[in-house]
Design a protein around this motif. Sequence first.
Motif, PDB file in Angstrom:
ATOM      1  N   SER A  55      10.322   0.616 -10.424  1.00  0.00           N
ATOM      2  CA  SER A  55       9.571   1.116 -10.061  1.00  0.00           C
ATOM      3  C   SER A  55       9.565   2.524 -10.826  1.00  0.00           C
ATOM      4  CB  SER A  55       9.207   1.149  -7.862  1.00  0.00           C
ATOM      5  OG  SER A  55      10.502   2.023  -7.557  1.00  0.00           O
ATOM      6  N   LEU A  56       8.062   3.027 -10.221  1.00  0.00           N
ATOM      7  CA  LEU A  56       7.925   4.754 -11.046  1.00  0.00           C
ATOM      8  C   LEU A  56       8.844   5.295 -10.374  1.00  0.00           C
ATOM      9  CD1 LEU A  56       6.246   5.848 -13.288  1.00  0.00           C
ATOM     10  CD2 LEU A  56       4.878   6.451 -12.046  1.00  0.00           C
ATOM     11  N   ASP A  57       9.496   5.690  -9.128  1.00  0.00           N
ATOM     12  CA  ASP A  57      10.240   6.753  -8.660  1.00  0.00           C
ATOM     13  C   ASP A  57      11.724   7.172  -9.471  1.00  0.00           C
ATOM     14  OD1 ASP A  57      11.594   4.882  -7.407  1.00  0.00           O
ATOM     15  OD2 ASP A  57      11.545   5.196  -5.778  1.00  0.00           O
ATOM     16  N   GLN A  58      11.806   5.903  -9.723  1.00  0.00           N
ATOM     17  CA  GLN A  58      13.428   5.116 -10.590  1.00  0.00           C
ATOM     18  C   GLN A  58      13.448   6.232 -12.068  1.00  0.00           C
ATOM     19  OE1 GLN A  58      13.259   1.690 -10.953  1.00  0.00           O
ATOM     20  NE2 GLN A  58      14.619   1.019  -8.888  1.00  0.00           N
ATOM     21  N   LEU A  59      12.331   6.716 -12.309  1.00  0.00           N
ATOM     22  CA  LEU A  59      12.700   7.961 -13.503  1.00  0.00           C
ATOM     23  C   LEU A  59      12.277   9.330 -13.192  1.00  0.00           C
ATOM     24  CD1 LEU A  59       9.418   6.189 -15.469  1.00  0.00           C
ATOM     25  CD2 LEU A  59      11.724   5.937 -16.309  1.00  0.00           C
ATOM     26  N   ILE A  60      12.398   9.650 -12.482  1.00  0.00           N
ATOM     27  CA  ILE A  60      12.510  10.724 -11.988  1.00  0.00           C
ATOM     28  C   ILE A  60      13.504  11.667 -10.979  1.00  0.00           C
ATOM     29  CG2 ILE A  60       9.754  11.343 -11.870  1.00  0.00           C
ATOM     30  CD1 ILE A  60       9.731  11.292  -8.143  1.00  0.00           C
ATOM     31  N   SER A  61      14.154  12.962 -10.963  1.00  0.00           N
ATOM     32  CA  SER A  61      14.775  12.767 -10.051  1.00  0.00           C
ATOM     33  C   SER A  61      15.042  12.827  -8.675  1.00  0.00           C
ATOM     34  CB  SER A  61      15.511  14.507 -10.753  1.00  0.00           C
ATOM     35  OG  SER A  61      14.522  15.210 -10.928  1.00  0.00           O
ATOM     36  N   GLU A  62      16.238  13.424  -8.600  1.00  0.00           N
ATOM     37  CA  GLU A  62      16.045  13.165  -6.817  1.00  0.00           C
ATOM     38  C   GLU A  62      15.462  14.664  -6.566  1.00  0.00           C
ATOM     39  OE1 GLU A  62      20.611  12.792  -5.612  1.00  0.00           O
ATOM     40  OE2 GLU A  62      20.367  10.718  -6.542  1.00  0.00           O
ATOM     41  N   LYS A  63      15.509  15.486  -7.104  1.00  0.00           N
ATOM     42  CA  LYS A  63      14.872  16.528  -6.327  1.00  0.00           C
ATOM     43  C   LYS A  63      13.512  16.481  -6.581  1.00  0.00           C
ATOM     44  CE  LYS A  63      19.290  19.515  -6.814  1.00  0.00           C
ATOM     45  NZ  LYS A  63      19.411  20.570  -7.597  1.00  0.00           N
ATOM     46  N   SER A  64      12.729  16.372  -7.777  1.00  0.00           N
ATOM     47  CA  SER A  64      11.890  15.714  -7.924  1.00  0.00           C
ATOM     48  C   SER A  64      11.142  14.771  -6.309  1.00  0.00           C
ATOM     49  CB  SER A  64      11.089  15.821  -9.265  1.00  0.00           C
ATOM     50  OG  SER A  64      11.931  16.056 -10.160  1.00  0.00           O
ATOM     51  N   GLY A  76      -1.625  -3.104 -12.594  1.00  0.00           N
ATOM     52  CA  GLY A  76      -0.931  -3.358 -12.015  1.00  0.00           C
ATOM     53  C   GLY A  76       0.728  -2.599 -11.540  1.00  0.00           C
ATOM     54  N   MET A  77       0.904  -0.896 -10.850  1.00  0.00           N
ATOM     55  CA  MET A  77       2.244  -0.762 -11.235  1.00  0.00           C
ATOM     56  C   MET A  77       2.929  -0.256  -9.650  1.00  0.00           C
ATOM     57  SD  MET A  77       2.785   3.090 -13.558  1.00  0.00           S
ATOM     58  CE  MET A  77       1.330   1.954 -14.567  1.00  0.00           C
ATOM     59  N   ASN A  78       4.492  -0.486  -9.822  1.00  0.00           N
ATOM     60  CA  ASN A  78       5.027   0.198  -9.127  1.00  0.00           C
ATOM     61  C   ASN A  78       5.464   1.088  -8.585  1.00  0.00           C
ATOM     62  OD1 ASN A  78       4.796  -3.162  -8.640  1.00  0.00           O
ATOM     63  ND2 ASN A  78       6.320  -2.588  -9.458  1.00  0.00           N
ATOM     64  N   LEU A  79       5.069   2.299  -7.160  1.00  0.00           N
ATOM     65  CA  LEU A  79       5.751   3.062  -7.835  1.00  0.00           C
ATOM     66  C   LEU A  79       6.614   3.923  -7.029  1.00  0.00           C
ATOM     67  CD1 LEU A  79       1.571   5.078  -6.573  1.00  0.00           C
ATOM     68  CD2 LEU A  79       2.479   4.574  -9.046  1.00  0.00           C
ATOM     69  N   ARG A  80       7.078   3.384  -6.159  1.00  0.00           N
ATOM     70  CA  ARG A  80       8.517   3.666  -5.253  1.00  0.00           C
ATOM     71  C   ARG A  80       8.759   2.668  -4.715  1.00  0.00           C
ATOM     72  NH1 ARG A  80       4.003   5.980  -2.683  1.00  0.00           N
ATOM     73  NH2 ARG A  80       4.360   8.678  -4.411  1.00  0.00           N
ATOM     74  N   ASN A  81       9.919   2.415  -3.671  1.00  0.00           N
ATOM     75  CA  ASN A  81      10.488   1.024  -3.509  1.00  0.00           C
ATOM     76  C   ASN A  81      10.828  -0.200  -4.099  1.00  0.00           C
ATOM     77  OD1 ASN A  81      10.543   3.925  -1.038  1.00  0.00           O
ATOM     78  ND2 ASN A  81       8.360   2.962  -0.396  1.00  0.00           N
ATOM     79  N   ALA A  82      11.066  -0.368  -4.715  1.00  0.00           N
ATOM     80  CA  ALA A  82      11.541  -1.127  -5.885  1.00  0.00           C
ATOM     81  C   ALA A  82      12.138  -2.483  -4.638  1.00  0.00           C
ATOM     82  CB  ALA A  82      12.269  -1.351  -7.179  1.00  0.00           C
ATOM     83  N   ALA A  83      13.343  -1.664  -4.732  1.00  0.00           N
ATOM     84  CA  ALA A  83      14.287  -3.111  -3.178  1.00  0.00           C
ATOM     85  C   ALA A  83      13.053  -3.268  -2.148  1.00  0.00           C
ATOM     86  CB  ALA A  83      15.072  -1.400  -2.685  1.00  0.00           C
ATOM     87  N   ALA A  84      12.087  -2.449  -1.500  1.00  0.00           N
ATOM     88  CA  ALA A  84      11.027  -4.060  -0.829  1.00  0.00           C
ATOM     89  C   ALA A  84      10.181  -4.303  -0.978  1.00  0.00           C
ATOM     90  CB  ALA A  84      10.692  -2.367  -0.581  1.00  0.00           C
ATOM     91  N   PRO A 140       0.792  -1.094   0.025  1.00  0.00           N
ATOM     92  CA  PRO A 140      -0.072  -0.066  -0.033  1.00  0.00           C
ATOM     93  C   PRO A 140       0.805   1.252  -0.507  1.00  0.00           C
ATOM     94  CG  PRO A 140      -0.414  -1.086   1.495  1.00  0.00           C
ATOM     95  CD  PRO A 140       0.755  -2.228   1.390  1.00  0.00           C
ATOM     96  N   GLN A 141       0.883   2.385  -0.776  1.00  0.00           N
ATOM     97  CA  GLN A 141       1.265   3.750  -0.810  1.00  0.00           C
ATOM     98  C   GLN A 141       2.603   3.619  -1.631  1.00  0.00           C
ATOM     99  OE1 GLN A 141      -0.399   6.403   0.224  1.00  0.00           O
ATOM    100  NE2 GLN A 141      -2.109   4.585   1.149  1.00  0.00           N
ATOM    101  N   ASP A 142       2.940   2.114  -2.114  1.00  0.00           N
ATOM    102  CA  ASP A 142       3.664   1.669  -2.988  1.00  0.00           C
ATOM    103  C   ASP A 142       3.504   1.870  -4.242  1.00  0.00           C
ATOM    104  OD1 ASP A 142       5.900   2.949  -1.003  1.00  0.00           O
ATOM    105  OD2 ASP A 142       6.487   0.771  -0.699  1.00  0.00           O
ATOM    106  N   SER A 143       2.040   1.322  -4.977  1.00  0.00           N
ATOM    107  CA  SER A 143       1.776   1.113  -5.821  1.00  0.00           C
ATOM    108  C   SER A 143       0.516   1.313  -6.229  1.00  0.00           C
ATOM    109  CB  SER A 143       1.389  -0.481  -5.632  1.00  0.00           C
ATOM    110  OG  SER A 143       2.965  -1.670  -5.171  1.00  0.00           O
ATOM    111  N   LEU A 144       0.281   1.097  -7.358  1.00  0.00           N
ATOM    112  CA  LEU A 144      -1.029   2.306  -8.156  1.00  0.00           C
ATOM    113  C   LEU A 144      -1.924   0.616  -8.372  1.00  0.00           C
ATOM    114  CD1 LEU A 144      -2.780   3.795  -8.889  1.00  0.00           C
ATOM    115  CD2 LEU A 144      -1.095   3.906 -10.465  1.00  0.00           C
ATOM    116  N   CYS A 145      -2.779   0.175  -8.126  1.00  0.00           N
ATOM    117  CA  CYS A 145      -3.566  -0.846  -8.318  1.00  0.00           C
ATOM    118  C   CYS A 145      -5.565   0.182  -9.080  1.00  0.00           C
ATOM    119  CB  CYS A 145      -3.565  -2.494  -7.525  1.00  0.00           C
ATOM    120  SG  CYS A 145      -2.178  -2.511  -6.889  1.00  0.00           S
TER     121      CYS A 145
END
Length: 266
Positions: A166-175, A143-151, A55-60
């Motif tokens: 995860s989707l957060d790997q497609l944005i910069s560290e400042k975003s 189903g899509m992973n948004l963040r925390n791919a390692a977890a 939850p919160q790390d995925s879009l379903c």
Amino acid sequence: MNWNCTFERVAETASTNDDLLNRWRAGELTHPVARIAYKQTAGKGRAGRTWLANPQDSLCFSLAYPYPGSPNELSGLSLCVGLALISGLASALDCSEASLFSQGLRLKWPNDLLLNHAKLGGVLIEGRQTNMNEPTWMIIGVGMNLRNAAALEAKLDGRTHLQVGSLDQLISEKSVLPEIDQIWLKLISALENVLTQFEKTGFSHFRAEWQHWDAFYGQPVRISAGLQPPLLGLEQGVDDNGALLLERDGNLMTIFAGDVSLRAQE
């Protein structure tokens, strides 16, 4: 399709696909319904597998889509859904599709979204036609992973060698990623555009575009299905119906949808 879509948000459910399938079986669906759950307790993948998500790390979410034609005309639908996800992500992240391509976003036949060959998302399509006078109701689950791919990868508990992206790997560290609802709405909008075109032309209109995003085009691959011996050959894209083309000994073999896993040869 008359796109008069109902949007539903629920905090928790077993499976958004099952929710809409049950409504279809009861004859309660009359127009498109998009249903998102912020937590799924029994999410589904292909071939009866479980879709694991935090939850919160995925879009379903799931979309109930009434196709006006015959079920025989639905070949390649899952591939078109993949293209819609790419378009929707570009809109949600406010970037170009070319930028996503350069960062390693790809599609894997027949229903996976990859990021540098790690699984970012998947598509599960269920449903059928009740009778010839009714539309073919397709329940499109995403189903899509948004963040925390390692977890998420650790949650697999060593049961598979699958890499997770995860989707957060497609944005910069400042975003920061947009809110889940914003991403969901952009994906639904893209699905509307693609499905409307699909009704008019079928998959053939999308063939060249899909092959542009094909993660294994022209590469040696290993395809396994059930208990059959794996097939080795060069992956040569798809035909006008969305079937996979495998070159073996100078001949093209057509691979149709089913419980097929595709891996690059090691």
